[in-house]
Write a protein that holds these residues in place. Structure first.
Motif, mmCIF file in Angstrom:
data_model
loop_
_atom_site.group_PDB
_atom_site.id
_atom_site.type_symbol
_atom_site.label_atom_id
_atom_site.label_comp_id
_atom_site.label_asym_id
_atom_site.label_seq_id
_atom_site.Cartn_x
_atom_site.Cartn_y
_atom_site.Cartn_z
ATOM 1 N N PRO A 1 46.108 48.469 39.155
ATOM 2 C CA PRO A 1 46.663 48.403 40.513
ATOM 3 C C PRO A 1 47.123 49.778 40.978
ATOM 4 C CG PRO A 1 47.510 46.603 39.162
ATOM 5 C CD PRO A 1 46.785 47.538 38.230
ATOM 6 N N VAL A 2 46.824 50.103 42.224
ATOM 7 C CA VAL A 2 47.198 51.413 42.754
ATOM 8 C C VAL A 2 48.408 51.328 43.673
ATOM 9 C CG1 VAL A 2 44.885 52.375 42.548
ATOM 10 C CG2 VAL A 2 45.529 51.178 44.646
ATOM 11 N N GLN B 1 54.134 38.909 38.913
ATOM 12 C CA GLN B 1 54.482 40.322 38.952
ATOM 13 C C GLN B 1 53.232 41.172 38.746
ATOM 14 O OE1 GLN B 1 58.395 41.314 37.617
ATOM 15 N NE2 GLN B 1 57.649 42.962 36.315
ATOM 16 N N VAL B 2 53.197 42.353 39.374
ATOM 17 C CA VAL B 2 52.018 43.211 39.295
ATOM 18 C C VAL B 2 51.977 43.984 37.977
ATOM 19 C CG1 VAL B 2 50.810 45.182 40.312
ATOM 20 C CG2 VAL B 2 51.804 43.435 41.788
ATOM 21 N N LEU B 3 53.049 44.723 37.655
ATOM 22 C CA LEU B 3 53.103 45.558 36.458
ATOM 23 C C LEU B 3 54.246 45.118 35.555
ATOM 24 C CD1 LEU B 3 52.578 49.069 38.111
ATOM 25 C CD2 LEU B 3 50.855 47.654 36.963
ATOM 26 N N PRO B 4 54.159 45.412 34.258
ATOM 27 C CA PRO B 4 55.238 45.036 33.341
ATOM 28 C C PRO B 4 56.558 45.676 33.733
ATOM 29 C CG PRO B 4 53.276 45.682 32.117
ATOM 30 C CD PRO B 4 53.026 46.060 33.546
ATOM 31 N N GLY B 5 57.624 44.919 33.562
ATOM 32 C CA GLY B 5 58.954 45.432 33.864
ATOM 33 C C GLY B 5 59.972 44.324 33.744
ATOM 34 N N GLY C 1 49.303 38.253 48.570
ATOM 35 C CA GLY C 1 48.474 39.090 49.424
ATOM 36 C C GLY C 1 47.467 39.914 48.647
ATOM 37 N N ILE C 2 46.802 40.814 49.347
ATOM 38 C CA ILE C 2 45.707 41.593 48.787
ATOM 39 C C ILE C 2 46.246 42.766 47.976
ATOM 40 C CG2 ILE C 2 43.685 42.992 49.320
ATOM 41 C CD1 ILE C 2 43.352 41.313 51.851
ATOM 42 N N LEU C 3 45.758 42.878 46.743
ATOM 43 C CA LEU C 3 46.152 43.959 45.842
ATOM 44 C C LEU C 3 44.910 44.769 45.489
ATOM 45 C CD1 LEU C 3 48.545 45.085 44.069
ATOM 46 C CD2 LEU C 3 47.633 43.649 42.230
ATOM 47 N N LEU C 4 44.956 46.079 45.735
ATOM 48 C CA LEU C 4 43.828 46.958 45.447
ATOM 49 C C LEU C 4 43.967 47.553 44.056
ATOM 50 C CD1 LEU C 4 43.472 48.886 48.840
ATOM 51 C CD2 LEU C 4 42.509 46.680 48.164
ATOM 52 N N CYS C 5 42.891 47.485 43.263
ATOM 53 C CA CYS C 5 42.912 47.971 41.878
ATOM 54 C C CYS C 5 41.732 48.908 41.644
ATOM 55 C CB CYS C 5 42.836 46.798 40.892
ATOM 56 S SG CYS C 5 44.089 45.516 41.180
ATOM 57 N N ALA C 6 42.014 50.069 41.095
ATOM 58 C CA ALA C 6 40.974 51.069 40.849
ATOM 59 C C ALA C 6 40.306 50.826 39.504
ATOM 60 C CB ALA C 6 41.574 52.471 40.889
ATOM 61 N N LEU D 1 48.396 42.974 35.716
ATOM 62 C CA LEU D 1 47.772 43.947 34.825
ATOM 63 C C LEU D 1 47.239 43.273 33.558
ATOM 64 C CD1 LEU D 1 47.108 46.901 34.235
ATOM 65 C CD2 LEU D 1 49.356 47.115 33.149
ATOM 66 N N SER D 2 47.986 42.338 32.980
ATOM 67 C CA SER D 2 47.517 41.644 31.774
ATOM 68 C C SER D 2 46.229 40.879 32.055
ATOM 69 C CB SER D 2 48.596 40.684 31.269
ATOM 70 O OG SER D 2 49.704 41.382 30.753
ATOM 71 N N GLN D 3 46.162 40.174 33.176
ATOM 72 C CA GLN D 3 44.960 39.401 33.494
ATOM 73 C C GLN D 3 43.767 40.321 33.727
ATOM 74 O OE1 GLN D 3 44.501 36.283 33.179
ATOM 75 N NE2 GLN D 3 46.599 35.495 33.019
ATOM 76 N N LEU D 4 43.984 41.486 34.325
ATOM 77 C CA LEU D 4 42.904 42.452 34.506
ATOM 78 C C LEU D 4 42.415 42.978 33.155
ATOM 79 C CD1 LEU D 4 44.304 44.475 37.551
ATOM 80 C CD2 LEU D 4 42.370 42.892 37.586
ATOM 81 N N GLN D 5 43.334 43.228 32.242
ATOM 82 C CA GLN D 5 42.963 43.693 30.900
ATOM 83 C C GLN D 5 42.169 42.620 30.163
ATOM 84 O OE1 GLN D 5 46.886 44.622 29.456
ATOM 85 N NE2 GLN D 5 46.752 46.785 30.034
ATOM 86 N N TRP D 6 42.625 41.377 30.228
ATOM 87 C CA TRP D 6 41.943 40.285 29.536
ATOM 88 C C TRP D 6 40.572 40.017 30.136
ATOM 89 C CZ3 TRP D 6 46.793 36.588 29.479
ATOM 90 C CH2 TRP D 6 47.747 37.121 28.584
ATOM 91 N N ARG D 7 40.436 40.256 31.432
ATOM 92 C CA ARG D 7 39.133 40.077 32.081
ATOM 93 C C ARG D 7 38.131 41.097 31.550
ATOM 94 N NH1 ARG D 7 37.207 41.928 37.739
ATOM 95 N NH2 ARG D 7 35.558 40.448 38.296
ATOM 96 N N THR D 8 38.598 42.293 31.208
ATOM 97 C CA THR D 8 37.723 43.360 30.720
ATOM 98 C C THR D 8 37.480 43.266 29.221
ATOM 99 O OG1 THR D 8 38.516 44.846 32.465
ATOM 100 C CG2 THR D 8 37.428 45.855 30.570
ATOM 101 N N TYR D 9 38.538 43.090 28.443
ATOM 102 C CA TYR D 9 38.435 43.171 26.987
ATOM 103 C C TYR D 9 38.386 41.819 26.285
ATOM 104 C CZ TYR D 9 39.971 47.922 28.057
ATOM 105 O OH TYR D 9 40.083 49.191 28.581
ATOM 106 N N GLY D 10 38.586 40.729 27.028
ATOM 107 C CA GLY D 10 38.639 39.414 26.413
ATOM 108 C C GLY D 10 40.060 38.881 26.432
ATOM 109 N N PRO D 11 40.213 37.558 26.468
ATOM 110 C CA PRO D 11 41.541 36.961 26.592
ATOM 111 C C PRO D 11 42.443 37.283 25.410
ATOM 112 C CG PRO D 11 39.891 35.288 26.068
ATOM 113 C CD PRO D 11 39.147 36.544 26.395
#
Length: 354
Positions: free
Chosen positions: A185-186, A142-146, A195-200, A155-165
């Motif tokens: 994700p936009v 899933q892309v966003l929490p729900g 498929g391809i997901l674009l993230c700002a 979104l969680s994996q993007l956050q962990w990539r930036t701030y640490g696991p």
């Protein structure tokens, strides 16, 4: 050109739907692979409500939750949550279900951590610069929490990539106001879609990319579908899918509005084909017909971005997505095959709670 990510038709075994993006960049190589295994349990979630009126049916704590969120749990379920000290009124734990409520009271329901369903966690980076990152989202994520997925998301994996696991919610709150932000994700891809997901990565990029997607939807909504206008769209979304049955025409333009209907067990309802819904338009092109397997490989370009648009439109024309457990015919779900059974509602966005 975009890289080919669809397996040979004869050897198809995976998801029946995936997305490609036609944009200014070429996504033909994997630049990085990242991801962290999911914890056994998520962090739980907190739902907030503010009492805004003296509704006679919801003057008590149990009355409020059992009436407003009846689709989330039965009466006994809410009684148990109150007694388990999972609900606060104005930041104070309350265990008496008959506690009276007043206008302005703030309610917090703390849902305890739970084990989410299995989901993939590895993501491939196809493109990245200082403004955005394009990742290849696998089917099943899933892309966003729900709903039942609050942690196992892109979104969680993007956050962990930036701030640490496994960074905590408190860490995210402390860093949210800083200049360092994680990609967001936009747009969305369905959980079953790859498929391809674009993230700002910046506010400017988020606004610009969101405008690109909005422009495409605006063109279709206003019925301005000349070839010149479609050609100048800055972002085009193209999908490939396996549809049940054999499509007779090589190309079909589907213009069927999509709206919400009430559906048992889903608090916010589900999207269906409905003449009173919002405009939606898809162009379906046949790529290959498999008479032996009685299915058709199609390419679908969507000019609007309605939820489940491809699933609904393929179902509407009599060729549901192969393996779709919900949309089986006429653009509606099982047991709701005629529009007379559809009760269109407004989207409230409350996450489904088990």
């Amino acid at each position: 050109m975009l890289r080919e990510i669809f397996p040979p038709f004869a050897n198809f075994r995976g998801s029946a739907l995936f997305c490609l993006f036609m944009a200014t960049h070429s996504y033909d190589t994997v630049r990085e692979r990242f991801g962290h295994p999911w914890p056994e349990l998520n962090d739980g979630i907190v739902y907030s409500d503010t009492i805004k009126s003296n509704n006679p049916a919801a003057l008590t704590l149990i009355g409020f939750y059992s009436s407003k969120y009846i689709d989330s749990a039965p009466l006994e379920g809410w009684l148990q949550r109150i007694r388990n000290e999972q609900i606060k009124i104005d930041n104070k734990v309350v265990t008496n279900p008959d506690t009276l409520l007043s206008i302005g009271s703030n309610l917090l329901y703390h849902r305890i951590p739970w084990k989410e369903l299995d989901a993939p966690y590895m993501l491939d980076v196809l493109f990245e610069d200082s403004d955005m990152v394009a990742v290849n989202k696998p089917s099943g994520l899933q892309v966003l929490p729900g709903g039942l997925f609050q942690q196992r998301t892109v979104l969680s994996q993007l956050q962990w990539r930036t701030y640490g696991p496994y960074c905590s919610s408190q860490t995210l709150r402390l860093t949210s106001s800083s200049q360092v932000t994680h990609p967001i994700p936009v747009h969305r891809l369905g959980r079953g879609t790859s498929g391809i997901l674009l993230c700002a990565k910046t506010v400017h990029a988020k606004v610009h990319l969101a405008a690109c997607f909005a422009d495409a939807t605006s063109l279709a909504t206003k019925n301005r579908q000349s070839s010149e206008e479609l050609h100048i769209r800055r972002i085009s979304k193209t999908y490939r899918a396996l549809a049940t049955g054999i499509l007779e025409k090589d190309e079909v333009l589907v213009k069927q509005p999509i709206g919400l209907m009430r559906y048992s067990g889903v608090a916010s309802g589900i999207y269906v084909a409905s003449s009173s819904g919002k405009p939606a338009e898809s162009r379906v092109k046949v790529l290959q017909r498999d008479f032996r397997m009685n299915c058709t490989l199609v390419q679908v370009e969507i000019y609007t971005g309605r939820p489940h648009q491809i699933r609904i439109h393929l179902s509407f024309i009599g060729h549901p997505l192969l393996g779709d457990p919900l949309y089986i015919s006429s653009g509606g779900p099982k047991c709701f095959e005629s529009e007379s059974s559809v009760d269109i509602i407004g989207f409230k966005g409350f996450a489904q709670d088990g």
